[in-house]
Scaffold this motif. Structure first.
Motif, PDB file in Angstrom:
ATOM      1  N   THR A 303       0.813  -1.217   0.000  1.00  0.00           N
ATOM      2  CA  THR A 303       0.000   0.000   0.000  1.00  0.00           C
ATOM      3  C   THR A 303       0.847   1.269   0.000  1.00  0.00           C
ATOM      4  O   THR A 303       0.433   2.289  -0.523  1.00  0.00           O
ATOM      5  N   GLY A 304       2.027   1.207   0.643  1.00  0.00           N
ATOM      6  CA  GLY A 304       2.865   2.397   0.744  1.00  0.00           C
ATOM      7  C   GLY A 304       2.291   3.466   1.655  1.00  0.00           C
ATOM      8  O   GLY A 304       2.666   4.637   1.565  1.00  0.00           O
ATOM      9  N   HIS A 305       1.382   3.095   2.548  1.00  0.00           N
ATOM     10  CA  HIS A 305       0.709   4.071   3.396  1.00  0.00           C
ATOM     11  C   HIS A 305       1.597   4.605   4.510  1.00  0.00           C
ATOM     12  O   HIS A 305       2.338   3.861   5.140  1.00  0.00           O
ATOM     13  N   ALA A 306       1.451   5.892   4.777  1.00  0.00           N
ATOM     14  CA  ALA A 306       2.243   6.543   5.821  1.00  0.00           C
ATOM     15  C   ALA A 306       1.876   6.027   7.208  1.00  0.00           C
ATOM     16  O   ALA A 306       2.722   5.987   8.109  1.00  0.00           O
ATOM     17  N   ASP A 307       0.600   5.619   7.408  1.00  0.00           N
ATOM     18  CA  ASP A 307       0.167   5.239   8.757  1.00  0.00           C
ATOM     19  C   ASP A 307       0.717   3.899   9.220  1.00  0.00           C
ATOM     20  O   ASP A 307       0.457   3.498  10.359  1.00  0.00           O
ATOM     21  N   GLY A 308       1.465   3.226   8.379  1.00  0.00           N
ATOM     22  CA  GLY A 308       2.155   2.013   8.799  1.00  0.00           C
ATOM     23  C   GLY A 308       3.606   2.274   9.140  1.00  0.00           C
ATOM     24  O   GLY A 308       4.352   1.344   9.483  1.00  0.00           O
ATOM     25  N   MET A 309       4.013   3.548   9.059  1.00  0.00           N
ATOM     26  CA  MET A 309       5.420   3.895   9.278  1.00  0.00           C
ATOM     27  C   MET A 309       5.617   4.917  10.385  1.00  0.00           C
ATOM     28  O   MET A 309       6.505   4.774  11.218  1.00  0.00           O
ATOM     29  N   VAL A 310       4.788   5.976  10.379  1.00  0.00           N
ATOM     30  CA  VAL A 310       4.961   7.064  11.350  1.00  0.00           C
ATOM     31  C   VAL A 310       3.605   7.596  11.792  1.00  0.00           C
ATOM     32  O   VAL A 310       2.588   7.347  11.144  1.00  0.00           O
ATOM     33  N   ARG A 311       3.612   8.363  12.898  1.00  0.00           N
ATOM     34  CA  ARG A 311       2.436   9.108  13.353  1.00  0.00           C
ATOM     35  C   ARG A 311       2.909  10.404  14.002  1.00  0.00           C
ATOM     36  O   ARG A 311       3.999  10.469  14.576  1.00  0.00           O
ATOM     37  N   PHE A 312       2.084  11.426  13.926  1.00  0.00           N
ATOM     38  CA  PHE A 312       2.389  12.684  14.586  1.00  0.00           C
ATOM     39  C   PHE A 312       2.159  12.589  16.096  1.00  0.00           C
ATOM     40  O   PHE A 312       1.176  12.007  16.548  1.00  0.00           O
ATOM     41  N   VAL A 313       3.068  13.196  16.861  1.00  0.00           N
ATOM     42  CA  VAL A 313       2.822  13.499  18.269  1.00  0.00           C
ATOM     43  C   VAL A 313       2.355  14.943  18.353  1.00  0.00           C
ATOM     44  O   VAL A 313       1.360  15.281  18.982  1.00  0.00           O
ATOM     45  N   ASN A 314       3.100  15.802  17.685  1.00  0.00           N
ATOM     46  CA  ASN A 314       2.700  17.188  17.477  1.00  0.00           C
ATOM     47  C   ASN A 314       3.344  17.651  16.172  1.00  0.00           C
ATOM     48  O   ASN A 314       3.968  16.845  15.477  1.00  0.00           O
ATOM     49  N   ARG A 315       3.222  18.889  15.861  1.00  0.00           N
ATOM     50  CA  ARG A 315       3.699  19.404  14.569  1.00  0.00           C
ATOM     51  C   ARG A 315       5.173  19.086  14.308  1.00  0.00           C
ATOM     52  O   ARG A 315       5.564  18.808  13.176  1.00  0.00           O
ATOM     53  N   ASP A 316       5.968  19.098  15.360  1.00  0.00           N
ATOM     54  CA  ASP A 316       7.418  18.954  15.199  1.00  0.00           C
ATOM     55  C   ASP A 316       7.968  17.635  15.724  1.00  0.00           C
ATOM     56  O   ASP A 316       9.181  17.463  15.807  1.00  0.00           O
ATOM     57  N   THR A 317       7.098  16.714  16.086  1.00  0.00           N
ATOM     58  CA  THR A 317       7.551  15.439  16.650  1.00  0.00           C
ATOM     59  C   THR A 317       6.746  14.299  16.042  1.00  0.00           C
ATOM     60  O   THR A 317       5.520  14.381  15.957  1.00  0.00           O
ATOM     61  N   ILE A 318       7.453  13.251  15.641  1.00  0.00           N
ATOM     62  CA  ILE A 318       6.766  12.074  15.107  1.00  0.00           C
ATOM     63  C   ILE A 318       7.261  10.804  15.805  1.00  0.00           C
ATOM     64  O   ILE A 318       8.408  10.718  16.226  1.00  0.00           O
ATOM     65  N   LEU A 319       6.351   9.865  15.932  1.00  0.00           N
ATOM     66  CA  LEU A 319       6.689   8.506  16.345  1.00  0.00           C
ATOM     67  C   LEU A 319       6.880   7.702  15.073  1.00  0.00           C
ATOM     68  O   LEU A 319       6.131   7.862  14.111  1.00  0.00           O
ATOM     69  N   GLY A 320       7.870   6.818  15.057  1.00  0.00           N
ATOM     70  CA  GLY A 320       8.062   6.018  13.855  1.00  0.00           C
ATOM     71  C   GLY A 320       8.682   4.673  14.162  1.00  0.00           C
ATOM     72  O   GLY A 320       9.252   4.460  15.236  1.00  0.00           O
ATOM     73  N   ASN A 321       8.558   3.766  13.208  1.00  0.00           N
ATOM     74  CA  ASN A 321       9.168   2.454  13.357  1.00  0.00           C
ATOM     75  C   ASN A 321      10.649   2.598  13.684  1.00  0.00           C
ATOM     76  O   ASN A 321      11.344   3.433  13.100  1.00  0.00           O
ATOM     77  N   ASN A 322      11.122   1.793  14.582  1.00  0.00           N
ATOM     78  CA  ASN A 322      12.495   1.846  15.083  1.00  0.00           C
ATOM     79  C   ASN A 322      13.510   1.908  13.940  1.00  0.00           C
ATOM     80  O   ASN A 322      13.663   0.962  13.173  1.00  0.00           O
ATOM     81  N   LEU A 323      14.220   3.020  13.837  1.00  0.00           N
ATOM     82  CA  LEU A 323      15.173   3.216  12.737  1.00  0.00           C
ATOM     83  C   LEU A 323      16.314   2.211  12.779  1.00  0.00           C
ATOM     84  O   LEU A 323      16.905   1.893  11.745  1.00  0.00           O
ATOM     85  N   ASP A 324      16.626   1.717  13.960  1.00  0.00           N
ATOM     86  CA  ASP A 324      17.762   0.801  14.091  1.00  0.00           C
ATOM     87  C   ASP A 324      17.523  -0.533  13.386  1.00  0.00           C
ATOM     88  O   ASP A 324      18.477  -1.236  13.051  1.00  0.00           O
ATOM     89  N   VAL A 325      16.258  -0.899  13.183  1.00  0.00           N
ATOM     90  CA  VAL A 325      15.975  -2.186  12.549  1.00  0.00           C
ATOM     91  C   VAL A 325      15.301  -2.023  11.192  1.00  0.00           C
ATOM     92  O   VAL A 325      14.859  -2.995  10.589  1.00  0.00           O
ATOM     93  N   GLU A 326      15.228  -0.786  10.706  1.00  0.00           N
ATOM     94  CA  GLU A 326      14.577  -0.544   9.426  1.00  0.00           C
ATOM     95  C   GLU A 326      15.562  -0.679   8.263  1.00  0.00           C
ATOM     96  O   GLU A 326      16.778  -0.698   8.444  1.00  0.00           O
ATOM     97  N   TYR A 327      15.019  -0.753   7.050  1.00  0.00           N
ATOM     98  CA  TYR A 327      15.834  -0.843   5.850  1.00  0.00           C
ATOM     99  C   TYR A 327      16.671   0.428   5.678  1.00  0.00           C
ATOM    100  O   TYR A 327      16.235   1.533   6.037  1.00  0.00           O
ATOM    101  N   LYS A 328      17.836   0.258   5.102  1.00  0.00           N
ATOM    102  CA  LYS A 328      18.773   1.377   4.949  1.00  0.00           C
ATOM    103  C   LYS A 328      18.157   2.534   4.178  1.00  0.00           C
ATOM    104  O   LYS A 328      18.238   3.693   4.591  1.00  0.00           O
ATOM    105  N   TYR A 329      17.507   2.244   3.034  1.00  0.00           N
ATOM    106  CA  TYR A 329      16.977   3.313   2.193  1.00  0.00           C
ATOM    107  C   TYR A 329      15.914   4.112   2.945  1.00  0.00           C
ATOM    108  O   TYR A 329      15.817   5.330   2.817  1.00  0.00           O
ATOM    109  N   TRP A 330      15.117   3.391   3.774  1.00  0.00           N
ATOM    110  CA  TRP A 330      14.046   4.092   4.486  1.00  0.00           C
ATOM    111  C   TRP A 330      14.607   4.862   5.675  1.00  0.00           C
ATOM    112  O   TRP A 330      14.204   5.999   5.936  1.00  0.00           O
ATOM    113  N   ARG A 331      15.549   4.240   6.359  1.00  0.00           N
ATOM    114  CA  ARG A 331      16.182   4.913   7.495  1.00  0.00           C
ATOM    115  C   ARG A 331      16.838   6.218   7.058  1.00  0.00           C
ATOM    116  O   ARG A 331      16.632   7.270   7.663  1.00  0.00           O
TER     117      ARG A 331
END
Length: 425
Positions: A303-331
């Protein structure tokens, strides 16, 4: 007979002999593991080797003890040699899959130790951490602000009637949580699948409803999936929804809005091939009344949907899948986005279970939670990561109530809570 065949036969004979109790004082059986690995690697970088053959070679190499099956499936499936030589290729395999190169690995594949590859790998890790380090929550969040249980602008959760029909027990668990916290909810008529977030309108900061075209590429080419595509005009009509229609092809699950900003993955571009990219972003920005932030889509997610990768906490802060275990290109792509927009990134737990019975499974994606009014409903999966996910959410949203739910039977189909809920004021 090829050298690989001879080695294979000899190794088999040695295995049989050892099983019968024959001891070898001179021959080191491990040599027979190393020699084929070096030969396979040589074939991998051979200019005459075809790309399909290279993928097969990578799969074989991935089974050797120095890789320990850590080369990710997506890396293998999308692998192309390009102009890389042996050392550059080995570095890329290690770098892209977070595998630290060892002397044993280098000797097994190259025939010699190469300290420079390890040094380059460690230097890259160091620079990445210095460049963008996910920020500890304690350094981001202010002291908790107390909010009333019922906000002045209450939101309503809408669910597809298909969720109630297909997963009555799970649907009941969710509505019980909503009832517990006095959250209004209703069921949408005329829907053909449970993923109502994707085909329902997107609400702008001013309250307008923008109904984008719902014709995702991942539902094309297979009759069963094409037949499951809801008619958005009919859904809006039968549910008395007054929306502004747009010809832009965009799923609601690929739109995250917070305080005048909207995150959308770059899947939007191949879904709208007739648009100039800049013009497309400008038009979406105009419709959504937001600054548009484009992030890289996950290639492994159809799907390529954003809601499976990150979410907003506020305008300047996001929660996202752990970068340490993500694919290089996405990280690395996310690090560029975070830097460009001056955002902070909080790591959320994330895992991808191997599940041949459910190839589309969304199990392990904690960020696909439901957020409504002062309530967050978080999916949990019966893993050690559950506690970390709950703690992270509670620290990121100290003024919210956090409930957990087992949503696995829905997750096996490829989505979770945000996917199956449409929330509007």
């Amino acid at each position: 007979m090829s050298i690989e065949s001879i080695i294979g036969i000899v190794a088999s004979l040695l295995t049989i002999a050892m099983a019968l109790g024959v001891k070898f004082d001179v021959i080191d059986v491990d040599v027979f593991n190393k020699r084929p690995a070096k030969m396979l690697f040589a074939q991998l970088v051979d200019k005459d080797t075809t790309e399909p053959k290279r993928k097969k070679l990578l799969k074989k190499l991935n089974k050797y003890d120095f890789f320990k099956k850590q080369i990710k499936t997506e890396y293998i499936q999308t692998f192309e040699l390009g102009k890389r030589g042996s050392e550059d290729l080995l570095f890329d395999i290690c770098d892209s899959n977070n595998i630290e190169p060892t002397d044993y690995m280098c000797k097994s594949l190259l025939g010699y130790s190469r300290e420079s590859i390890k040094a380059r790998y460690l230097e890259k890790r160091k620079s990445v951490k210095e460049k963008v380090t996910p920020t500890p929550i304690e350094q981001i969040m202010d002291k908790p602000k107390i909010k009333a249980a019922n906000l002045s602008e209450e939101q309503t959760v809408y669910l597809s009637e298909e969720l109630k029909n297909k997963y009555p027990a799970t649907c009941d668990k969710l509505t019980q949580i909503l009832n517990k916290h006095n959250i209004k909810y209703s069921f949408l008529k005329a829907t053909k699948d449970i993923w109502c977030r994707d085909y329902m309108p997107v609400q702008t900061p001013s309250g307008k409803l923008i109904q984008f075209t719902y014709n995702p590429s991942y539902l094309r080419g297979k009759k069963e999936w094409e037949d499951s595509r809801s008619d958005v005009k009919e859904v809006c009509k039968l549910n008395n929804i007054d929306a502004e229609f747009s010809e832009i092809n965009l799923d609601g699950g690929n739109v995250l809005i917070c305080e005048g900003r909207a995150i959308i993955s770059d899947r939007i571009f191949p879904e709208n091939p007739n648009w100039d990219k800049d013009d497309l972003v400008k038009e979406i920005s105009k419709l959504l009344e937001c600054e548009i932030i484009i992030i890289p889509a996950q290639k492994s997610d159809m799907t390529g949907h954003a809601d499976g990768m990150v979410r907003f906490v506020n305008r300047d802060t996001i929660l996202g899948n752990n970068l340490d275990v993500e694919y290089k290109y996405w990280r690395e792509g996310m690090q560029k986005v975070v830097e460009k927009y001056g955002m902070k990134y909080i790591n959320m737990p994330f895992f991808e279970p191997k599940d041949s019975k459910h190839p589309l499974s969304a199990v392990g994606i904690y960020v696909n939670y439901l957020e409504v009014n002062n309530l967050i409903v978080l999916p949990v999966f019966g893993r050690d990561e559950d506690k970390q996910a709950v703690d992270t959410i509670q620290k990121a949203f100290p003024d919210r109530i956090v409930e957990t739910i087992d949503y696995n039977d829905v997750a096996f189909e490829g989505g979770l809570l945000n996917c199956t809920t449409w929330v509007i004021k």
